[in-house]
Design an enzyme around this catalytic site. Structure first.
Site, PDB file in Angstrom:
ATOM      1  N   ASP A  29       1.069  -1.150   0.139  1.00 11.23           N
ATOM      2  CA  ASP A  29      -0.143  -0.054   0.060  1.00 11.23           C
ATOM      3  C   ASP A  29       0.908   1.168   0.135  1.00 11.23           C
ATOM      4  O   ASP A  29       1.546   1.440   0.856  1.00 11.23           O
ATOM      5  CB  ASP A  29      -0.873   0.040   1.057  1.00 11.23           C
ATOM      6  CG  ASP A  29      -2.221   0.959   1.115  1.00 11.23           C
ATOM      7  OD1 ASP A  29      -2.090   1.950   0.338  1.00 11.23           O
ATOM      8  OD2 ASP A  29      -3.155   0.699   1.850  1.00 11.23           O
ATOM      9  N   ASP A  30       0.787   1.951  -0.987  1.00 12.92           N
ATOM     10  CA  ASP A  30       1.592   3.257  -1.105  1.00 12.92           C
ATOM     11  C   ASP A  30       3.091   3.039  -1.256  1.00 12.92           C
ATOM     12  O   ASP A  30       3.721   3.813  -0.906  1.00 12.92           O
ATOM     13  CB  ASP A  30       1.477   4.264   0.161  1.00 12.92           C
ATOM     14  CG  ASP A  30      -0.247   4.723   0.056  1.00 12.92           C
ATOM     15  OD1 ASP A  30      -0.988   4.129  -0.728  1.00 12.92           O
ATOM     16  OD2 ASP A  30      -0.544   5.627   0.935  1.00 12.92           O
ATOM     17  N   CYS A  69      -6.284   3.756  -3.075  1.00 11.35           N
ATOM     18  CA  CYS A  69      -6.657   2.551  -2.745  1.00 11.35           C
ATOM     19  C   CYS A  69      -7.668   1.739  -3.177  1.00 11.35           C
ATOM     20  O   CYS A  69      -7.495   0.905  -3.837  1.00 11.35           O
ATOM     21  CB  CYS A  69      -6.525   2.508  -1.193  1.00 11.35           C
ATOM     22  SG  CYS A  69      -5.096   2.814  -0.390  1.00 11.35           S
ATOM     23  N   ARG A  73      -7.656  -1.201  -6.223  1.00 13.57           N
ATOM     24  CA  ARG A  73      -7.955  -2.677  -5.474  1.00 13.57           C
ATOM     25  C   ARG A  73      -8.954  -3.420  -6.488  1.00 13.57           C
ATOM     26  O   ARG A  73      -9.091  -4.623  -6.856  1.00 13.57           O
ATOM     27  CB  ARG A  73      -8.302  -2.637  -4.109  1.00 13.57           C
ATOM     28  CG  ARG A  73      -6.879  -2.695  -3.274  1.00 13.57           C
ATOM     29  CD  ARG A  73      -7.176  -2.014  -1.917  1.00 13.57           C
ATOM     30  NE  ARG A  73      -5.894  -1.070  -1.448  1.00 13.57           N
ATOM     31  CZ  ARG A  73      -5.174  -1.978  -0.797  1.00 13.57           C
ATOM     32  NH1 ARG A  73      -5.221  -2.995  -0.449  1.00 13.57           N
ATOM     33  NH2 ARG A  73      -3.958  -1.342  -0.665  1.00 13.57           N
ATOM     34  N   HIS A 229       1.592   2.163   3.833  1.00  9.80           N
ATOM     35  CA  HIS A 229       0.671   3.472   3.955  1.00  9.80           C
ATOM     36  C   HIS A 229       1.036   3.807   5.593  1.00  9.80           C
ATOM     37  O   HIS A 229       1.290   3.254   6.375  1.00  9.80           O
ATOM     38  CB  HIS A 229      -0.686   2.896   3.923  1.00  9.80           C
ATOM     39  CG  HIS A 229      -1.963   3.963   3.865  1.00  9.80           C
ATOM     40  ND1 HIS A 229      -2.216   4.603   4.918  1.00  9.80           N
ATOM     41  CD2 HIS A 229      -2.677   4.274   2.668  1.00  9.80           C
ATOM     42  CE1 HIS A 229      -3.418   5.182   4.523  1.00  9.80           C
ATOM     43  NE2 HIS A 229      -3.417   5.402   3.257  1.00  9.80           N
ATOM     44  N   ASP A 281      -0.726  -0.901  -4.594  1.00 10.02           N
ATOM     45  CA  ASP A 281      -1.794  -0.316  -5.098  1.00 10.02           C
ATOM     46  C   ASP A 281      -1.808   1.117  -5.728  1.00 10.02           C
ATOM     47  O   ASP A 281      -2.515   1.555  -6.639  1.00 10.02           O
ATOM     48  CB  ASP A 281      -3.005  -0.283  -4.028  1.00 10.02           C
ATOM     49  CG  ASP A 281      -2.488   0.706  -2.666  1.00 10.02           C
ATOM     50  OD1 ASP A 281      -1.358   1.050  -2.699  1.00 10.02           O
ATOM     51  OD2 ASP A 281      -3.447   1.180  -2.184  1.00 10.02           O
ATOM     52  N   ASN A 282      -0.768   1.657  -5.343  1.00 10.95           N
ATOM     53  CA  ASN A 282      -0.511   3.257  -6.037  1.00 10.95           C
ATOM     54  C   ASN A 282       0.890   3.793  -5.577  1.00 10.95           C
ATOM     55  O   ASN A 282       1.756   2.949  -4.573  1.00 10.95           O
ATOM     56  CB  ASN A 282      -1.567   4.103  -5.633  1.00 10.95           C
ATOM     57  CG  ASN A 282      -1.803   4.295  -4.141  1.00 10.95           C
ATOM     58  OD1 ASN A 282      -2.863   3.802  -3.506  1.00 10.95           O
ATOM     59  ND2 ASN A 282      -0.931   5.143  -3.336  1.00 10.95           N
TER      60      ASN A 282
HETATM   61 MG    MG Z   1      -2.752   2.907  -1.319  1.00 10.68          MG
END
Ligand code: MG
Length: 461
Positions: A29-30, A69, A73, A229, A281-282
């Site tokens: 995540d991130d 997010c 997803r 994150h 996710d990003n």
């Molecule tokens: Mg994210």
């Protein structure tokens, strides 16, 4: 002739007896494009991911379908741009604890596709596709779920320290009790607040346990880490160890976890039958300074449709299926569903518009990537399109404060092969390319006009 026939029969039977591969998706995540050793980071030690990249395929132009997010997803699990399933919204950027919506049950996830072939399926980690009972993973094709239902910075306890105040300090350590995030087993809350200090360790152990228990049958494990994150947490063993500060500690624990998973796959003797994908996710949340990641040479980060928001560090590993090397062709998390379906001999949905391509030829070293274009969406707006090396922007968000739309003087054109950082707008020099890409944008907008309504806007009454 007889021998040839015999050989063919033999080959066919080998083909038939080959086991359907297991799939493990490790989704961060991130995480930034520049945060792994194998993607050029000089201070974060990621020996296990570097080794995974060495033994597998490192993809340098791999995209997520949205720079935040929830929509990202949804796209990974359904193989559809999030606009199609109503999972991107102009009203709300992602799901929150007061959100009433979720991924519509009419959507078909990778887990549901693989159920055609009797796969065992599990989701471990962060979900963020709806936290109400009817929206949880166990309603979307997963046999089990163990994790947190939304982001680790949600359910902030009123009156506790504001994370932003200390986030630029790499030694600032957040308090896990300031976030009343639940940990769930299926539809049941088993711990609240979830102890985030040990969460990466525990998600890893759940994944390891699952692989051991299911080693004798095809399985799909979706392990979505809730980190890096913010707020950042690492367990005792990793805390204060990385040169990169707390963010580095978090990444080094995730790297350890990847090693545990690959070691387990080898110990179970299923490495020839398993494909592991590592991605995120990003891009990095740049507003949090040293508590956010680095996009390396890419422009901007999370929340933007610049490359830093959507081009993500990606590794495919699988000694029996993945030919080692670096892949500089385009790929996307949108492509995982059709790729897995092809490798498992399952049927991808054919009753709706799909946006992914089967990448199995690239994995197996037998063909080029079928993906030559990509559309950049966020907040239910089409911002940009890529075709070959060319990327045309018609809308942008501010690089750091992505909550704001950035003013533009007109469409901007970048050649991503010669200008990875989107630094030099060459729209004036290439009017014919601008007009061709503008037509692509219009066509895609028309093609998505029949999308499902916004699922993110509704709040619990
Ligand atoms: Mg994210």
């Amino acid at each position: 002739m007889r021998i040839l026939t015999l050989l063919l029969v033999l080959l066919a039977s080998v083909e038939l007896s080959a086991r359907s591969p297991n799939f493990v998706v490790i989704f961060c995540d991130d995480l930034g494009y520049g945060d792994l050793g194998c993607f050029g980071n000089p201070t974060i030690a990621t020996p296990r991911l570097d080794q995974m990249a060495e033994e597998g395929q490192k993809w340098t132009q791999f995209y997520v379908a949205d720079p935040v997010c929830t929509p990202s997803r949804a796209a990974l699990l359904t193989g559809r741009y999030p606009i199609r399933n109503g999972m991107t919204s102009a009203a709300r950027v992602v799901f929150f604890p007061d959100s009433a919506g979720g991924l519509p049950s009419s959507e078909i996830t990778i887990a549901e596709v693989l159920k055609q072939k009797d796969y065992a399926t599990a989701a471990v980690g962060k979900w963020h596709l709806g936290h109400l009972p009817q929206h949880l993973p166990i309603e979307q094709g997963f046999d089990s779920y163990w994790g947190i239902p939304y982001s680790n910075d949600m359910d902030k306890v009123k009156g506790t320290q504001n994370y932003r105040q200390g986030a630029e300090d790499p030694y600032f350590y957040p308090d896990t009790n300031h976030y009343d995030v639940p940990l769930m087993d299926g539809a049941e809350i088993i711990e609240r607040p979830a102890d985030q200090n040990t969460i990466t360790h525990r998600f890893t152990m759940k994944a390891v346990e699952y692989i051991k228990e299911n080693a004798d049958r095809p399985f799909f494990l979706y392990l979505a880490h809730s980190l890096p994150h913010i707020p950042l947490f690492a367990s005792e063993r990793f805390r204060g160890k990385s040169k990169r500060g707390l963010y580095g500690d978090v990444l080094e624990e995730i790297d350890w976890g990847v090693g545990e998973i690959l070691d387990t796959i080898r110990a179970e003797g299923i490495e020839s039958d398993t494909i592991v994908v590592f991605t995120t996710d990003n891009g990095p949340w740049l507003a949090f300074k040293t508590h956010g990641g680095s996009a390396g040479p890419l422009r901007a980060g999370k929340g933007t449709t610049f490359e830093g928001g959507q081009r993500v560090p990606t590794i495919f590993w699988g000694p029996g299926h993945v030919t080692p090397g670096t892949v500089s062709e385009m790929g996307s998390t949108l492509d995982l569903l059709p790729t897995f379906a092809a490798l498992a001999g399952a049927q991808a949905p054919n009753d709706r518009k799909m946006d992914g391509y089967d990448l199995s030829g690239v994995l197996e070293g037998t063909g080029a990537s079928p993906r030559d274009s990509f559309h950049y969406w966020t907040r239910a707006k089409l911002h940009a399109v890529r075709s070959g090396p060319w990327k045309l922007h018609v809308q942008q968000r501010e690089p750091i404060n992505y909550g704001r739309v950035a003013p533009m003087n007109g469409p901007e054109l970048y050649n991503l092969e010669t200008d990875i950082s989107e630094a030099y707008d060459v729209a004036d020099a290439h009017p014919e390319i601008v007009s061709r890409l503008m037509k692509m944008l219009k066509a895609h907008e028309a093609d998505t006009a029949d999308s499902l309504p916004d699922q993110l806007a509704a709040r619990i009454e």
